[in-house]
Scaffold this active site. Structure first.
Site, PDB file in Angstrom:
ATOM      1  N   ASP B  16     -19.915 -28.324 -27.762  1.00 32.71           N
ATOM      2  CA  ASP B  16     -20.494 -28.796 -26.503  1.00 32.71           C
ATOM      3  C   ASP B  16     -21.198 -27.681 -25.748  1.00 32.71           C
ATOM      4  O   ASP B  16     -22.357 -27.819 -25.349  1.00 32.71           O
ATOM      5  CB  ASP B  16     -19.396 -29.382 -25.587  1.00 32.71           C
ATOM      6  CG  ASP B  16     -18.876 -30.701 -26.116  1.00 32.71           C
ATOM      7  OD1 ASP B  16     -19.073 -30.994 -27.310  1.00 32.71           O
ATOM      8  OD2 ASP B  16     -18.239 -31.414 -25.327  1.00 32.71           O
ATOM      9  N   ARG B  96      -9.281 -23.678 -13.413  1.00 36.62           N
ATOM     10  CA  ARG B  96     -10.691 -23.755 -13.029  1.00 36.62           C
ATOM     11  C   ARG B  96     -11.092 -22.745 -11.960  1.00 36.62           C
ATOM     12  O   ARG B  96     -12.185 -22.162 -12.029  1.00 36.62           O
ATOM     13  CB  ARG B  96     -11.041 -25.173 -12.569  1.00 36.62           C
ATOM     14  CG  ARG B  96     -10.750 -26.262 -13.598  1.00 36.62           C
ATOM     15  CD  ARG B  96     -11.157 -25.873 -14.977  1.00 36.62           C
ATOM     16  NE  ARG B  96     -11.069 -26.957 -15.950  1.00 36.62           N
ATOM     17  CZ  ARG B  96     -11.166 -26.769 -17.242  1.00 36.62           C
ATOM     18  NH1 ARG B  96     -11.314 -25.531 -17.742  1.00 36.62           N
ATOM     19  NH2 ARG B  96     -11.086 -27.786 -18.073  1.00 36.62           N
ATOM     20  N   ASP B 125     -12.832 -31.889 -13.292  1.00 36.39           N
ATOM     21  CA  ASP B 125     -13.136 -30.475 -13.533  1.00 36.39           C
ATOM     22  C   ASP B 125     -14.471 -30.053 -12.956  1.00 36.39           C
ATOM     23  O   ASP B 125     -14.627 -28.940 -12.452  1.00 36.39           O
ATOM     24  CB  ASP B 125     -13.062 -30.168 -15.025  1.00 36.39           C
ATOM     25  CG  ASP B 125     -11.623 -30.120 -15.495  1.00 36.39           C
ATOM     26  OD1 ASP B 125     -10.752 -29.757 -14.670  1.00 36.39           O
ATOM     27  OD2 ASP B 125     -11.355 -30.458 -16.652  1.00 36.39           O
ATOM     28  N   SER B 179      -9.852 -35.650 -26.236  1.00 40.55           N
ATOM     29  CA  SER B 179     -10.457 -34.650 -25.388  1.00 40.55           C
ATOM     30  C   SER B 179      -9.331 -33.748 -24.911  1.00 40.55           C
ATOM     31  O   SER B 179      -8.378 -34.219 -24.286  1.00 40.55           O
ATOM     32  CB  SER B 179     -11.140 -35.357 -24.212  1.00 40.55           C
ATOM     33  OG  SER B 179     -11.567 -34.413 -23.277  1.00 40.55           O
TER      34      SER B 179
END
Lengths: 404, 404, 404, 404
Positions: B16, B96, B125, B179
């Site tokens: 990705d 994050r 996210d 995922s």
């Protein structure tokens, strides 16, 4: 000392409350009415009748309150996901308001002007009993023998019993060295070896659950069905509230579920160490959160979470009958109207795992929007940019002006 | 579209972000700086260098942030006993802010005017990354390819990769259909079969923990030592923050601890089903509550409990760098100055049991007062009567005046 | 752009919404239904009919909603003593949910698939309108012209009006340079000179109240009677909700009561300066707190106070129709069942002073206990010693063990 | 009764504490140390020396604590915008912790083992004094004569005074029939005519403020300058904390500002009616909110508002010296680092109106974004659409699935 006419005693039939019964008759020179309830403590209550009679009691109340206990006290509390101090499921706390209520009702019925209980002067239970008494009958006289008498050790108690011909077999609960309390929701242990919080309790202390090590070797799946936040069926079998909890206790116990060892903060100001077994309650709590997770709106769930510690502390501290607890309950109960559906859990060696949940009527889980696959326009990704930028705006302005 | 000069991309080296890298170069005609961090996700980060080079990147940042991650993010969060919606230990959320901070620092260092990430337009996210970016650098340009491009399916992504000669082996993470997100605190799974919350996940999904059924047959005791609320030693061995969490993950994993299957409420508005493994964190949380139980004042503990859901939601929603999170942290950190001592836990087949706790320097547990035995006057039982009567007074007045 | 069939526009009859009406017809090529409501803004609404007709509208809704507005929105909000950020009485916020609800109802009635409003893209009102629309009709199309068109200045707006033959007299509200909003609860001012928060507004800005300096020279006493938390009579005259507020506005206005000048935090992220006149509401709030002071239990009152800022923020942010606001309302309304009695206030030159309050049926004020005189045993002073000692116990233990 | 060696008495020099002094000597047969402080009550403290000497006291402490009182107690409390039950500015509550602290320090200094105060057994002040004593010196003996002796009426007190030759002129404070308390923050009235909450107090009761009717006919503007949330200058004149409050009291008093008439809920369980004059505090509170309105982040301000009632109740209930109050103060003080700037208020006949505010260093008010005029791209209106749609998403999903 006020002149007392008649007192309603919460009477277990054990040594302590038998001594209290005698002491009330002797010291207060008053008539004693006994009240013995089955709230699932796991002991026969009928024998209390003979004991009370033998001690000269005329008005003897012996009642099975298990359904009322679970339906009107345990279930409403679990609708709130109540936990005290992150751990404790409030097993002792939730039984006291029911006992207090029935004592007051019996006092009215029998024309008694006082009530009495066997809770000590250091614990929470005296508070829970007495706040209930006062809230329901403000002019009632409350007699708390453990705060009044001089029978401050077990030896003195035994001497008093012997002197007054109180039967010898009425000894310590089940021969355990611990101070115990039990009802359909839980059993608790305090005192003795537990008074050193550094030391692990002996395996022999635990009564209701097998140890995880000796629990069943096969995991077990269980389906719980909820209506308005309460469990109404297990594995598709419709059950009454007390039946639900009884069955969950049996299953949980077999799988070693619900043991807890903690230090808690009592309302009267000190820390104390307690051990608890709450097999059914431990399963209920996990399952209730799971059914709420798909049927409650996010902000409603968060509001409930924000208020939960306050609600739990109210119950722990004995304020079940207070107007603020009732006010919170109104909000909580309103939130549960949509909490309908089923949850599947897996029980295994001390562990409860939620593995599935669904609601035919009230699920707010929308697979078309949640999906990682193409959602055919149900959700516009572009919206997120504006959402983030406006949520960040105040921080950006602050950063620009070099603000903290 | 704004003219972008240089963009710092959070680059994992997988398919990705490799496609994103290419797409940024192509669409924005700008230079790309890659940033790859080891935060304990369990994959080599060095290979990302070659991949970035091959895609024409000149400025490549590859960093081991594991200690910073645990010390400055995970540990402060655990001081709050943070849990989102009663269950989730915030494993993804807490990583994050660190990534965002480093991206902004690198942007300043390299003179970049933009940052980019690979989070989708439906998830939390993107919010966590971007709120961090904006709070730390208010005029930064943010490029979120998943909200901009038309590569909305895996097929299109693969076509794009093929067309642009992006290596084939850079495929889906570990061949899993889910995922996934991983760091030293946890690994998560979303999507595919999990999109039906009624269905139990397959055993093969779980990566970090053995199943409770196959976990070690012997329970294991573990001593955790705390200083100011953080774990500093395990079984008397002093360890760094990342070492602590690494070891707890190994032990927890062996004992099947820390699996979680839930439906959560995303900040962007929908419910989503996620599965998590947080072996070390699950142990830490229980142990931290246990050390607090003997070292924190009751009302301080309750204040923390009342604020916890709010603090947890702030982190979940991406507000780590907000002033209100910092304000709450000030209070929380202040409370931890006395949280010193040790806790003993027992690990067994998915279950963590606290069995002992003590603090030489800061215990507020006073055995002389808590005792069921004679306390030689440390506590006057008579005080309880007044305590109860005044706490009941408002309810008695209300009951007398027939108030609700 | 979605194909729209018919849109319900919140139409004031002024220049802005007249231009919007035309613009909707022109750009969306759709039929427009106008909805004009009297919510006490102090302007005739009937003229809107002719204006709408002239612009070619066939379905015209003109309604007097004053009673509904006060009864179902203002009064419930005042039961909570709602104040946003310590100052603002939420006058604008509380009118939007009613308008949104009626627009959706009219959309259903007329078969419209869209709604539209004249709120700008920077303010709170767009949020309040649209959250209402979406909550009540999730698939409705929302058209917010100020976010879509290019008429971004007053000049362009006037040009558009001229070009499309929209009557000239439909100008700025009352010739004021400020952006204003009015309803039965308040009138507000924003923009222009107010954009510098350091500068005092001109006296000529204020429309509803005389200045305290020019207010009546004689103080005036006023009796307010409450039932279930709502005002039902003034000076012994029974009035409808809208009549109550109308009269309070007149009285408050004559006495210079209810002006407010503040800087508030908008939900969309920036600070803005606003001036408000809320004469009746200012009196209501003080009086409501006064009647609660003798009829509400202490802990219920404190629970309400703790939740109030959250409730106020929900209304400010536009969440009137959210489940969490309704849940809180359930609790608040329940608390008001005993809020019955009367309050006397004195109005004088900008100041409201409560000078008396009583409740024949629900007073919890017990003069026998509160008295400084001899209370003949209603309260035992000795109880206080125990109350204090147990409340101090945790701090004593901490101090003894040298804890912080 | 414990054998007491030496007791530190909070001694005003008035009748009540003179009788207590004598009674302590007589009943406890112990040495008495007197402590008299000027905290701005408006009476000379030096005369207390002669009175104490005459009653045989050797160790006499007479201290001016006004600066410490305002700096370390009043100002920190105002940083929180603390109001109890929506109205009360906590004037009495905030003085007790300082008195308690000094008594304990003097006890240590003089080797005293006990402390005593003149607060009654029904009020809050006994709690505030004693919680302070116990928190600071856990083994101190506390003597509360009003809870112990039989001088339960004024007549008995006067008889005792006469019998023990306590000077006649030491009568009721200032000849007022009310029970009063004063310090630099406020003066309060309780008892007598006020015991009927329906009746307006006589004008003659008020001591500190002129009535609004008789207040100055000209409004007065006042500039207040803040540093870290505290006022440091008035009308550009730099002043010490006590000077600030003294001047604000004078100005407020001249303009009839700060009268309050309310029914409050005492911590000991009953409702009581009190009247207060807090001229300076009333101005400070409004001004402090105004400076915060431009210097505090929105969410920080809301967090403070959510916690404020809890903080205020802690102070009201006497928990100034508790760890939870300190923890909250840490958060509050941290928030004030950016609260710098000035506020302009207008004082007129009982009314305080904020008319301007600014901060050169810390304003978060951004005129470029807040403006109704063209902002040249500082804010993108389109962002609002996404912001609203995602905030509405959960309600739309619920409405679609016909959920409540």
């Amino acid at each position: 000392m006020n002149k007392i006419k008649k007192v309603v005693l919460a009477f277990s039939g054990g040594l302590d409350t038998s001594v209290i019964l005698k002491w009330l008759q002797e010291v207060y020179q008053c008539e004693v009415v006994t009240f013995t309830a089955d709230i699932g403590q796991g002991e026969e209550i009928e024998p209390a009748r003979a004991k009370a009679k033998r001690l000269g009691v005329n008005e003897i109340f012996i009642e099975d309150l298990r359904e009322e206990f679970v339906r009107d006290f345990v279930f409403p509390m679990f609708r709130a996901n109540a936990i005290y101090e992150g751990e404790y499921l409030l097993g002792t706390s939730i039984a006291r308001p029911l006992i207090a209520k029935r004592q007051i009702e019996i006092a009215r019925e029998t024309g008694a002007d006082a009530v009495s209980h066997g809770a000590t002067g250091k614990g929470n239970d005296q508070v829970r009993f007495e706040l209930g008494y006062y809230a329901l009958q403000p002019d009632i006289h409350v007699i708390a023998p453990w705060r009044e008498w001089d029978l401050t050790s077990r030896e003195k108690l035994l001497q008093y019993a012997e002197k007054h011909d109180i039967p010898v077999e009425m000894k310590q609960q089940s021969g355990s060295p611990y101070s115990m309390d039990a009802n359909l929701l839980h059993i608790s242990y305090e005192g003795r070896l537990l008074e050193d919080p550094a030391v692990e309790p002996e395996e022999s202390m635990w009564r209701w659950t097998t140890s995880p090590e000796k629990a069943l070797d096969e995991p077990e799946y269980l389906d719980l069905e909820f209506e308005h936040g309460d469990i109404v069926a297990l594995n598709q079998e419709r059950l009454s509230p007390a039946e639900v909890l009884t069955k969950l206790n049996r299953l949980g116990g077999e799988h070693g579920i619900g043991r807890l060892d903690l230090v808690e903060n009592r309302y009267v100001g000190m820390k104390s160490r307690g051990c608890y077994e709450t097999p059914g309650g431990t399963i209920m709590l996990r399952a209730h959160r799971a059914i709420e997770s798909i049927t409650l709106d996010r902000e409603v769930a968060h509001l409930k979470d924000d208020l939960m510690p306050r609600y739990a502390a109210l119950i722990y501290n004995g304020y079940w009958w207070s107007p603020e607890r009732k006010m919170l309950q109104t909000l909580i109960d309103e939130s549960q109207l949509s909490v309908n559906g089923w949850v599947r859990v897996k029980l295994y060696k001390g562990h409860v795992m939620v593995v599935g949940r669904d609601s035919k009527t009230d699920s707010l889980f929308d697979p078309n929007i949640a999906t990682f696959e193409d959602d055919r326009g149900a959700y516009d990704h572009v919206d997120a940019a504006g959402f983030i930028r406006l949520n960040a705006l105040r921080m950006r302005i602050a950063a620009k002006t070099r603000k903290r």
